[in-house]
Design a protein around this motif. Structure first.
Motif, short mmCIF file in Angstrom:
data_model
loop_
_atom_site.label_atom_id
_atom_site.label_comp_id
_atom_site.label_asym_id
_atom_site.label_seq_id
_atom_site.Cartn_x
_atom_site.Cartn_y
_atom_site.Cartn_z
N MET A 76 0.84 -1.20 0.00
CA MET A 76 0.00 0.00 0.00
C MET A 76 0.88 1.25 0.00
N ARG A 77 0.47 2.24 -0.77
CA ARG A 77 1.25 3.47 -0.89
C ARG A 77 0.82 4.57 0.07
N PHE A 78 -0.38 4.44 0.64
CA PHE A 78 -0.90 5.52 1.50
C PHE A 78 -1.33 4.95 2.85
N PRO A 79 -1.12 5.72 3.94
CA PRO A 79 -1.46 5.23 5.28
C PRO A 79 -2.92 5.47 5.62
N VAL A 80 -3.83 4.92 4.82
CA VAL A 80 -5.24 5.24 5.00
C VAL A 80 -6.11 3.99 4.99
N THR A 81 -7.16 4.02 5.82
CA THR A 81 -8.16 2.94 5.89
C THR A 81 -9.53 3.60 5.83
N PRO A 82 -10.60 2.82 5.67
CA PRO A 82 -11.94 3.44 5.66
C PRO A 82 -12.20 4.31 6.89
N ALA A 83 -11.67 3.92 8.05
CA ALA A 83 -11.91 4.70 9.28
C ALA A 83 -11.35 6.12 9.15
N HIS A 84 -10.25 6.28 8.43
CA HIS A 84 -9.67 7.62 8.25
C HIS A 84 -10.65 8.55 7.53
N PHE A 85 -11.38 8.01 6.57
CA PHE A 85 -12.32 8.85 5.82
C PHE A 85 -13.49 9.27 6.70
N ARG A 86 -13.94 8.36 7.56
CA ARG A 86 -15.01 8.71 8.50
C ARG A 86 -14.54 9.85 9.43
N LYS A 87 -13.30 9.74 9.90
CA LYS A 87 -12.76 10.79 10.79
C LYS A 87 -12.61 12.11 10.06
N MET A 88 -12.22 12.07 8.79
CA MET A 88 -12.09 13.32 8.02
C MET A 88 -13.43 14.04 7.94
N VAL A 89 -14.51 13.27 7.79
CA VAL A 89 -15.85 13.87 7.72
C VAL A 89 -16.25 14.38 9.10
N GLU A 90 -16.04 13.57 10.14
CA GLU A 90 -16.41 13.98 11.50
C GLU A 90 -15.68 15.24 11.93
N GLU A 149 -13.98 17.34 9.83
CA GLU A 149 -13.79 18.26 8.68
C GLU A 149 -12.30 18.54 8.47
N SER A 150 -11.51 17.47 8.52
CA SER A 150 -10.05 17.60 8.45
C SER A 150 -9.49 17.17 7.09
N GLY A 151 -10.34 17.13 6.07
CA GLY A 151 -9.91 16.64 4.76
C GLY A 151 -8.77 17.43 4.16
N GLU A 152 -8.80 18.76 4.32
CA GLU A 152 -7.74 19.58 3.73
C GLU A 152 -6.38 19.23 4.36
N ASP A 153 -6.38 19.00 5.68
CA ASP A 153 -5.13 18.65 6.37
C ASP A 153 -4.67 17.24 6.01
N ALA A 154 -5.60 16.39 5.56
CA ALA A 154 -5.27 14.99 5.29
C ALA A 154 -4.85 14.74 3.84
N LEU A 155 -4.80 15.79 3.02
CA LEU A 155 -4.36 15.61 1.63
C LEU A 155 -2.96 15.01 1.66
N GLY A 156 -2.73 14.04 0.81
CA GLY A 156 -1.44 13.36 0.79
C GLY A 156 -1.45 12.06 1.57
N THR A 157 -2.53 11.84 2.37
CA THR A 157 -2.62 10.58 3.11
C THR A 157 -3.44 9.55 2.35
N TYR A 158 -4.08 9.98 1.25
CA TYR A 158 -4.88 9.08 0.43
C TYR A 158 -4.71 9.47 -1.03
N HIS A 159 -5.22 8.62 -1.91
CA HIS A 159 -5.13 8.90 -3.34
C HIS A 159 -6.55 9.13 -3.87
N LEU A 160 -6.67 9.84 -4.97
CA LEU A 160 -7.97 9.97 -5.63
C LEU A 160 -7.79 9.83 -7.13
N TRP A 161 -8.85 9.32 -7.76
CA TRP A 161 -8.83 9.02 -9.19
C TRP A 161 -10.27 9.00 -9.67
N THR A 162 -10.46 8.80 -10.97
CA THR A 162 -11.81 8.69 -11.53
C THR A 162 -12.10 7.23 -11.84
N THR A 163 -13.28 6.77 -11.37
CA THR A 163 -13.78 5.45 -11.76
C THR A 163 -14.80 5.69 -12.86
#
Length: 198
Positions: free
Chosen positions: A87-101, A103-117
């Motif tokens: 795995m290239r990024f230190p992220v799990t589904p729980a991290h995304f829940r915490k980002m929403v709870e 509102e820390s998404g901007e600070d978490a950039l670089g901890t996950y990847h994004l792409w288009t499906t």
């Protein structure tokens, strides 16, 4: 587990977070190579810098895909990517829940990847080749547009690459405080921003 199955799990997780339910179209609708190259040519961030500007690059390309080229069915997807099982990024589904709870998404950039499906579980990613090239894991001829992005069925990408979706859709970026709603509505609205000449 197949990519489409993982993607459906990501959609379910997204729904449970109260962030809508992006549509999952299982029938692939391949894009013409000329369209893919045209989208690539609209990118304004140099290839070598893309690895550290994943949000700007892949959100920008998703935006071009949907608003300038009017390609339907794409879903911006967030999660992890593995190369040869690592795995290239230190992220799990729980991290995304915490980002929403939090509102820390901007600070978490670089901890996950994004792409288009795209429909049928096809991946479009304008960042990963830059990252893998920078790490010496992939040879890229930057003069060839088709080598500067990844496009193809998620389960057949080669190079030992596997995508692991965890949440899906633009609403995550708003709810996590990554992009504010007004900016998102402007960007994804009917009036195409003039800087893209649309």
């Amino acid at each position: 587990m197949s990519y489409l199955k993982e993607f459906k799990n990501a959609v379910s997780r997204t729904r449970k977070l109260g962030l809508g339910e992006p549509a999952v179209n299982e029938t692939a609708m391949p894009l013409d190579q000329a369209v893919l190259n045209a989208i690539e040519e609209t990118g304004h961030i140099p290839f070598r810098q893309r690895a550290v500007q994943a949000l700007s690059v892949n959100f920008g390309m998703f935006h071009m895909l949907t608003k300038k080229f009017h390609i339907p069915g794409g879903v911006l997807t967030m999660g992890n990517v593995s190369v040869d099982g690592e795995m290239r990024f230190p992220v799990t589904p729980a991290h995304f829940r915490k980002m929403v709870e939090n509102e820390s998404g901007e600070d978490a950039l670089g901890t996950y990847h994004l792409w288009t499906t795209l429909p049928g579980g096809i991946i479009l990613d304008h960042v990963l080749p830059s990252a893998l090239s920078g790490d010496g894991l992939m040879e890229v001829n930057e003069a060839v547009p088709a080598e500067r992005y990844l496009y193809g069925p998620a389960d057949e990408l080669g190079h030992g690459i596997e995508y692991h979706p965890m949440v899906a859709g633009l609403e995550f970026l708003i709810a996590s405080g990554t992009i504010d709603r007004e900016a998102m509505e402007y960007l994804m609205g009917e009036k195409f921003p003039k800087q893209y000449g649309g």
